[in-house]
Design an enzyme around this catalytic site. Structure first.
Site, PDB file in Angstrom:
ATOM      1  N   GLU A  73       0.825  -1.211   0.000  1.00  0.00           N
ATOM      2  CA  GLU A  73       0.000   0.000   0.000  1.00  0.00           C
ATOM      3  C   GLU A  73       0.859   1.261   0.000  1.00  0.00           C
ATOM      4  OE1 GLU A  73      -4.040  -1.400   2.287  1.00  0.00           O
ATOM      5  OE2 GLU A  73      -2.152  -1.483   3.418  1.00  0.00           O
ATOM      6  N   GLU A 116      -3.702  -9.626   4.138  1.00  0.00           N
ATOM      7  CA  GLU A 116      -4.418  -9.340   5.380  1.00  0.00           C
ATOM      8  C   GLU A 116      -5.518 -10.352   5.686  1.00  0.00           C
ATOM      9  OE1 GLU A 116      -2.829  -5.332   3.946  1.00  0.00           O
ATOM     10  OE2 GLU A 116      -3.689  -7.145   3.041  1.00  0.00           O
TER      11      GLU A 116
END
Length: 259
Positions: free
Chosen positions: A113, A133
């Protein structure tokens, strides 16, 4: 400015280089590191001599993710009240000058990210990208579900986010996540060459190009076209536009003064 979790240097008096430095944690991103990163980026952005910035990590890991050990005990009240991620990670979005991510090794979760928050990514051939995640019972929280599909398509983003698998550098380039793949031992050489090329152009023009492309990335086509047109028009009020076009007509190298 003193930093504990990043190293900061200037290359060729023009390029600000920030190296993430938590080697034992594979550069896992915690609040302190992100605060230091944001402060360093803002300082370079305010420095008129700096035309471009580079964020990099180690050969083994750009950043293997957010610091899970630090996150594990958080409650909803903790993260909501403290505006977790938004408070400091999003500072990179306010940086007006170009920022390049030089990625080798793992860029997973928050590391992927962070790389996507940069303006483009140059990857070493050993780079690995992913949003794992889902394996922790959560989802990406620093833009992974939003920037990733815009960069590589809904199908690819769904694949990565739902399976947690990693994507190698070659696949990342094919998918459009990275701009180019280079040999590991050439990563910084190639990235600094790109950064120095950017620095040789008018800062007004490079900032306008960045702002316009981000408008395309985040808005509608019609609004983006109008924004681009107005920025294009505005650059005709700059001395750099006069210099650049005169240099072209007279077959000489332009000397931009960022004015």
């Amino acid at each position: 400015m003193n930093h504990e979790l990043i190293h900061v240097r200037v290359e060729a008096e023009k390029v600000g280089v920030i190296t993430l430095n938590r080697p034992k944690q594979l550069n896992a991103l915690n609040d302190q590191l992100m605060n230091e990163l944001g402060a360093a980026l803002k300082a370079f952005d305010a420095d008129a001599t700096i035309g471009c910035m580079v964020i990099t990590g180690s050969e083994k890991a750009f950043a293997a993710g957010a610091d899970i050990a630090a996150m594990a005990g958080y409650s909803f009240a903790d993260v909501y009240r403290d505006d977790y991620i938004t408070r400091n990670w999003e500072q990179i979005r306010s940086i007006r000058k170009p920022v390049i991510a030089a990625v080798s090794g793992f860029a997973l979760g928050g590391g992927c990210e962070l790389a996507m928050m940069c303006d483009f990514i140059i990857a070493a051939d050993n780079a690995r990208f992913g949003q794992p995640e889902i394996k922790l019972g959560i989802i990406p929280g620093a833009g992974g579900t939003q920037r990733l599909p815009r960069a590589i398509s809904k199908a690819k983003a769904m694949d990565l986010a739902l399976t947690g698998r990693m994507m190698d550098a070659a696949e990342a380039e094919r998918a459009g996540l990275v701009s180019r793949v280079v040999a590991l031992d050439k990563l910084m050489e190639e990235t600094l060459a790109a950064a120095l090329m950017i620095c040789d152009y008018s800062q007004l023009a490079t900032m306008a190009a960045k702002e316009s492309i981000n408008r395309a990335f985040e808005g509608t086509l019609s609004d983006g076209i109008m924004f681009e047109r107005r920025m294009f028009h505005a650059l005709f009020a700059t001395a750099d536009q006069k210099e650049g076009m005169d240099a072209f007509v007279n077959k000489r190298k332009a000397k931009f003064k960022n004015a």
